[in-house]
Design an enzyme around this catalytic site. Structure first.
Site, mmCIF file in Angstrom:
data_model
loop_
_atom_site.group_PDB
_atom_site.id
_atom_site.type_symbol
_atom_site.label_atom_id
_atom_site.label_comp_id
_atom_site.label_asym_id
_atom_site.label_seq_id
_atom_site.Cartn_x
_atom_site.Cartn_y
_atom_site.Cartn_z
ATOM 1 N N CYS A 7 -7.655 -12.940 -21.232
ATOM 2 C CA CYS A 7 -7.037 -14.257 -20.818
ATOM 3 C C CYS A 7 -7.316 -14.873 -22.107
ATOM 4 O O CYS A 7 -6.761 -16.517 -21.873
ATOM 5 C CB CYS A 7 -7.699 -14.647 -19.452
ATOM 6 S SG CYS A 7 -9.387 -15.583 -19.489
ATOM 7 N N GLN A 18 -12.731 4.895 11.026
ATOM 8 C CA GLN A 18 -13.992 4.788 10.624
ATOM 9 C C GLN A 18 -14.079 2.622 10.517
ATOM 10 O O GLN A 18 -15.068 1.913 10.488
ATOM 11 C CB GLN A 18 -15.120 4.724 10.084
ATOM 12 C CG GLN A 18 -16.165 4.745 9.346
ATOM 13 C CD GLN A 18 -16.217 4.615 8.404
ATOM 14 O OE1 GLN A 18 -14.650 4.327 7.916
ATOM 15 N NE2 GLN A 18 -17.608 3.716 6.831
ATOM 16 N N ARG A 19 -13.414 1.997 9.401
ATOM 17 C CA ARG A 19 -13.198 0.666 8.877
ATOM 18 C C ARG A 19 -11.890 0.413 8.990
ATOM 19 O O ARG A 19 -12.165 -1.247 8.354
ATOM 20 C CB ARG A 19 -13.632 1.246 7.867
ATOM 21 C CG ARG A 19 -13.004 2.254 6.639
ATOM 22 C CD ARG A 19 -14.164 2.325 5.750
ATOM 23 N NE ARG A 19 -13.208 3.573 4.290
ATOM 24 C CZ ARG A 19 -12.756 4.395 4.515
ATOM 25 N NH1 ARG A 19 -13.027 4.596 6.146
ATOM 26 N NH2 ARG A 19 -11.636 5.596 3.585
ATOM 27 N N ASP A 54 -8.898 -0.462 -4.614
ATOM 28 C CA ASP A 54 -9.748 0.259 -4.351
ATOM 29 C C ASP A 54 -10.364 1.191 -5.814
ATOM 30 O O ASP A 54 -10.591 2.086 -5.934
ATOM 31 C CB ASP A 54 -9.803 1.498 -3.301
ATOM 32 C CG ASP A 54 -8.613 2.543 -3.183
ATOM 33 O OD1 ASP A 54 -7.996 2.339 -4.414
ATOM 34 O OD2 ASP A 54 -9.220 3.129 -3.242
ATOM 35 N N ASN A 55 -9.621 0.427 -7.137
ATOM 36 C CA ASN A 55 -10.082 1.032 -8.602
ATOM 37 C C ASN A 55 -9.654 0.645 -9.419
ATOM 38 O O ASN A 55 -9.163 -0.421 -9.701
ATOM 39 C CB ASN A 55 -9.580 1.914 -8.066
ATOM 40 C CG ASN A 55 -7.699 2.084 -8.546
ATOM 41 O OD1 ASN A 55 -6.873 1.737 -9.407
ATOM 42 N ND2 ASN A 55 -7.320 1.666 -6.989
ATOM 43 N N LYS A 84 0.446 2.968 5.632
ATOM 44 C CA LYS A 84 -0.226 1.423 5.680
ATOM 45 C C LYS A 84 0.333 0.560 6.493
ATOM 46 O O LYS A 84 -0.146 -0.276 6.787
ATOM 47 C CB LYS A 84 -1.945 1.986 5.091
ATOM 48 C CG LYS A 84 -2.511 2.980 5.230
ATOM 49 C CD LYS A 84 -4.232 2.797 4.120
ATOM 50 C CE LYS A 84 -4.559 3.916 4.674
ATOM 51 N NZ LYS A 84 -5.914 3.925 3.755
ATOM 52 N N ASP A 105 0.457 -0.905 0.191
ATOM 53 C CA ASP A 105 0.072 0.002 -0.158
ATOM 54 C C ASP A 105 0.866 1.556 0.146
ATOM 55 O O ASP A 105 1.985 1.763 0.746
ATOM 56 C CB ASP A 105 -0.763 0.117 1.543
ATOM 57 C CG ASP A 105 -2.391 1.136 1.132
ATOM 58 O OD1 ASP A 105 -3.046 0.567 1.182
ATOM 59 O OD2 ASP A 105 -2.168 2.297 0.508
ATOM 60 N N CYS A 147 -14.848 4.324 -1.783
ATOM 61 C CA CYS A 147 -14.653 4.948 -0.392
ATOM 62 C C CYS A 147 -14.536 6.076 -0.161
ATOM 63 O O CYS A 147 -14.634 6.974 0.363
ATOM 64 C CB CYS A 147 -13.935 4.004 0.637
ATOM 65 S SG CYS A 147 -14.773 2.095 -0.295
HETATM 66 ZN ZN LIG Z 1 -10.717 -13.362 -18.706
#
Ligand SMILES: [Zn+2]
Length: 259
Positions: free
Chosen positions: A246, A69-70, A127-128, A83, A59, A186
């Site tokens: 893939c 808070q989370r 988060d993205n 972090k 991170d 978030c």
């Molecule tokens: Zn795939």
């Protein structure tokens, strides 16, 4: 296994499906957790508590007051610290069996491939979408199972992409990069704290199952939760034979490689 370990992991060892053999697999396992925030917190805490032997925690962010808070891996004493390092110290305090490598960096494609290649399993706690697709590419390139979670507002999703298995879809099969996405994060949109615990706990559960080789993994199934109504849904999906991410893997039906 020494007495202290037999004691520490007794409630897992008591499970017939895990036993000492499963616990030894956990102790020998190496995982990469991308993100030490809302999802990475419960994931890292449960995997460290379970004795997963080596955790790479990546991170590039620092702990802020609005995270607490989370992001239950971090406390007031971590404010302003990276972090990954705050998380490493929390995990070390929880379980000295676990070696944690803190990576304070934003992982580019090459770095993701390098780190994924050094572990048995990858957990996407980012988060993205850009990072999610980059992690997916790295897991395809290295044939590593990917346990992916996401949460926003009151809604969460989890799935497993077992990229050792030719039948398994990848993240891109389900969420093509070309799809128009309204990226809600978030940081700007809001998210219910315990929802991250719900989704992260499912991710940790799937990781433990994959490492120990027990149960049926959440492959080809997207598990969604609406915390406001407290309803869980499962949607099945298949590998996209034309998936640009893939398509060069062995085709579905080529048989399980066993990885
Ligand atoms: Zn795939």
């Amino acid at each position: 296994m020494d007495d202290a370990r037999l004691m520490r992991y007794a409630r897992h060892i008591l499970l017939d499906e895990l036993g000492i053999e499963g616990q030894e697999r956990l102790l020998a396992a190496r995982v990469l957790i991308v993100g030490a925030g809302g999802l990475g917190s419960p994931v890292a805490l449960y995997l460290a508590a379970a004795g997963v032997g080596r955790i790479v925690l990546a991170d590039d962010d620092v702990v802020e007051l609005s995270n607490l808070q989370r992001q239950i891996l971090h406390t007031m004493s971590g404010l302003g610290r990276p972090k990954a390092e705050s998380g490493r110290d929390a995990l070390a305090a929880l379980n000295p069996d676990v070696r944690v490598d803190a990576r304070v960096e934003r992982l580019d494609d090459a770095r993701l491939v390098e780190l994924a290649g050094q572990v048995d399993l990858v957990l996407d706690c980012s988060d993205n979408f850009a990072t999610r697709h980059a992690i997916n590419r790295a897991c395809i390139a290295t044939a590593r199972p990917l346990v992916s979670g996401a949460a926003i507002r009151f809604a969460g999703q989890v799935s497993v992409y077992d990229l050792r298995d030719p039948a398994s879809p990848c993240y891109h099969c389900l969420f093509p990069e070309s799809d128009p996405v309204s990226e809600a994060r978030c940081a700007t949109t809001g998210v219910l704290g315990p929802l991250l615990g719900m989704v992260g706990s499912v991710q940790a559960t799937e990781a433990i199952k994959l490492i120990a080789g027990v149960g049926t993994p959440l492959v080809g199934r997207l598990l969604s939760v609406d915390a406001l109504q407290m309803q869980w849904h499962t949607v099945r999906f298949r590998r996209d034979p034309d998936c640009p991410a893939c398509a060069r893997r062995p085709p579905a039906g080529a048989g399980y490689s066993g990885g």
